[in-house]
Design an enzyme around this catalytic site. Structure first.
Site, PDB file in Angstrom:
ATOM      1  CE1 TYR A  33       1.133  -0.263   4.417  1.00 46.50           C
ATOM      2  CE2 TYR A  33       0.075   1.882   4.377  1.00 46.50           C
ATOM      3  CZ  TYR A  33       0.899   0.971   5.007  1.00 46.50           C
ATOM      4  OH  TYR A  33       1.481   1.283   6.206  1.00 46.50           O
ATOM      5  CE  LYS A 148       3.217   3.339   3.219  1.00 49.87           C
ATOM      6  NZ  LYS A 148       3.335   3.337   4.679  1.00 49.87           N
ATOM      7  CD  GLU A 180      10.201   1.818  10.275  1.00 49.40           C
ATOM      8  OE1 GLU A 180       9.985   2.761   9.504  1.00 49.40           O
ATOM      9  OE2 GLU A 180       9.967   0.626   9.970  1.00 49.40           O
ATOM     10  CG  LEU A 204       8.300   2.518   4.653  1.00 51.21           C
ATOM     11  CD1 LEU A 204       7.904   1.213   3.958  1.00 51.21           C
ATOM     12  CD2 LEU A 204       7.064   3.347   4.946  1.00 51.21           C
TER      13      LEU A 204
END
Ligand code: PDD
Length: 294
Positions: A33, A148, A180, A204
């Site tokens: 996505y 993702k 992250e 990411l």
């Protein structure tokens, strides 16, 4: 009237859109996505988002079902429904519905392509002023966090734990290194240097992260891509988290203790202003900033 979303070549009212229970996205979380912000009806950093989408697709052995011009047309049509309101686009591609539940990737399967636009989740001005509170948690996700993927259960559990402990976000730690957040990238400021972990399979490659580094370079602010240990986090002058919807948010509380003096720092103020100016240039549809193109 219900808004239209895009589903497999058609524009359908959101409450009428249907996908099969045999869809591999539903059965396996087999899909990828993107979340793309749009200001004044224009997608922000569209090319970069589509490039990352194509990277995610390639990583899960899927061909890109649409080219950039087709995506652009779909997104503009969805955005038009709310005029120039600030919005966010969610788009998702799953491997599609196959006749039976099968772990192996079937040869003949049509992807399910969905995109929808909704009002952007505005940053809470009070939270921007006071800064966010985060906790550190062990990263229990897989080894391909650069994809993702729609499969976000570990992120959901970590975000939930943060909320239960009265924090807004969890910073995920692997082998002693902070990589992250559950839905954001991480920045630290130490002695005037802006630091973010280098790209790897443990995080990411955030579009906002890249923009922040570009804005720092343009403004002559010193920055480095370097790993950040938990100890370094605890001794940071400033912490920030970034994402397409949160933009650049100051973090003022780490594991229940204040970050430096417990207030958003001066470097964050500079970066937040640079980021806002970049958005504003898009809003004014000027060509002033080459990083702010559609
Ligand atoms: N999430 N890291 C993770 C795990 C994320 O899920 C996100 C974004 C980011 C920031 O990436 P970007 O700057 O490209 O938004 C980093 C989106 C917003 C979401 O899942 O809703």
């Amino acid at each position: 009237m219900s808004k239209l979303l895009y589903l497999n070549g058609e524009y359908i009212a959101e409450d009428q859109a249907r996908v099969s229970v045999m869809d591999r996205g539903f059965l396996f979380g087999d899909g990828v996505y993107e979340v793309i912000p749009a200001y004044a009806g224009l997608p922000f950093r569209l090319e970069e988002h589509l490039q990352r989408l194509n990277q995610s697709l390639a990583a899960i052995h899927m061909a890109s079902p649409l080219d950039n011009a087709q995506w652009s047309e779909i997104l503009h049509r969805l955005l038009q429904q709310r005029g120039s309101e600030d919005q966010q686009i969610y788009l998702q591609i799953t491997r599609g519905a196959y006749g039976k539940r099968l772990h192996a990737i079937p040869e003949e399967v049509q992807p399910t392509i969905m995109a929808m636009a909704s009002p952007i989740n505005r940053r809470d001005p009070q939270l921007v002023k006071q800064g966010m509170s985060v906790i550190t948690l062990e990263d229990i996700r897989w080894q391909r966090c650069d994809i993702k993927a729609i499969t976000l259960l570990a992120n959901i559990l970590a975000q939930n734990q943060a909320r239960e402990e009265g924090a807004h976000e969890a910073i995920l730690v692997r082998d002693g290194l902070a990589n992250e957040g559950t839905a954001s990238n991480l920045f630290m400021v130490r002695d005037g240097l802006i630091i973010t972990p280098p790209k790897s399979t443990h995080l990411l490659p955030g579009i906002t992260r890249d923009l922040v580094l570009e804005l720092a370079a343009d403004a002559g602010l010193p920055y480095a891509e370097a790993s950040i240990s938990v100890e370094e986090l605890e001794n940071a002058d400033e912490l920030w988290i970034t994402s397409s919807t949160k933009e650049v948010m100051p973090v003022t509380c780490l594991n229940g203790k204040p970050v430096a003096n417990g207030h958003p720092g001066p470097m964050w103020e500079k970066m937040d202003a640079l980021y806002s100016a970049c958005k504003e240039r898009l809003r004014l549809r000027t060509q002033a900033g080459n990083h702010c193109h559609e």
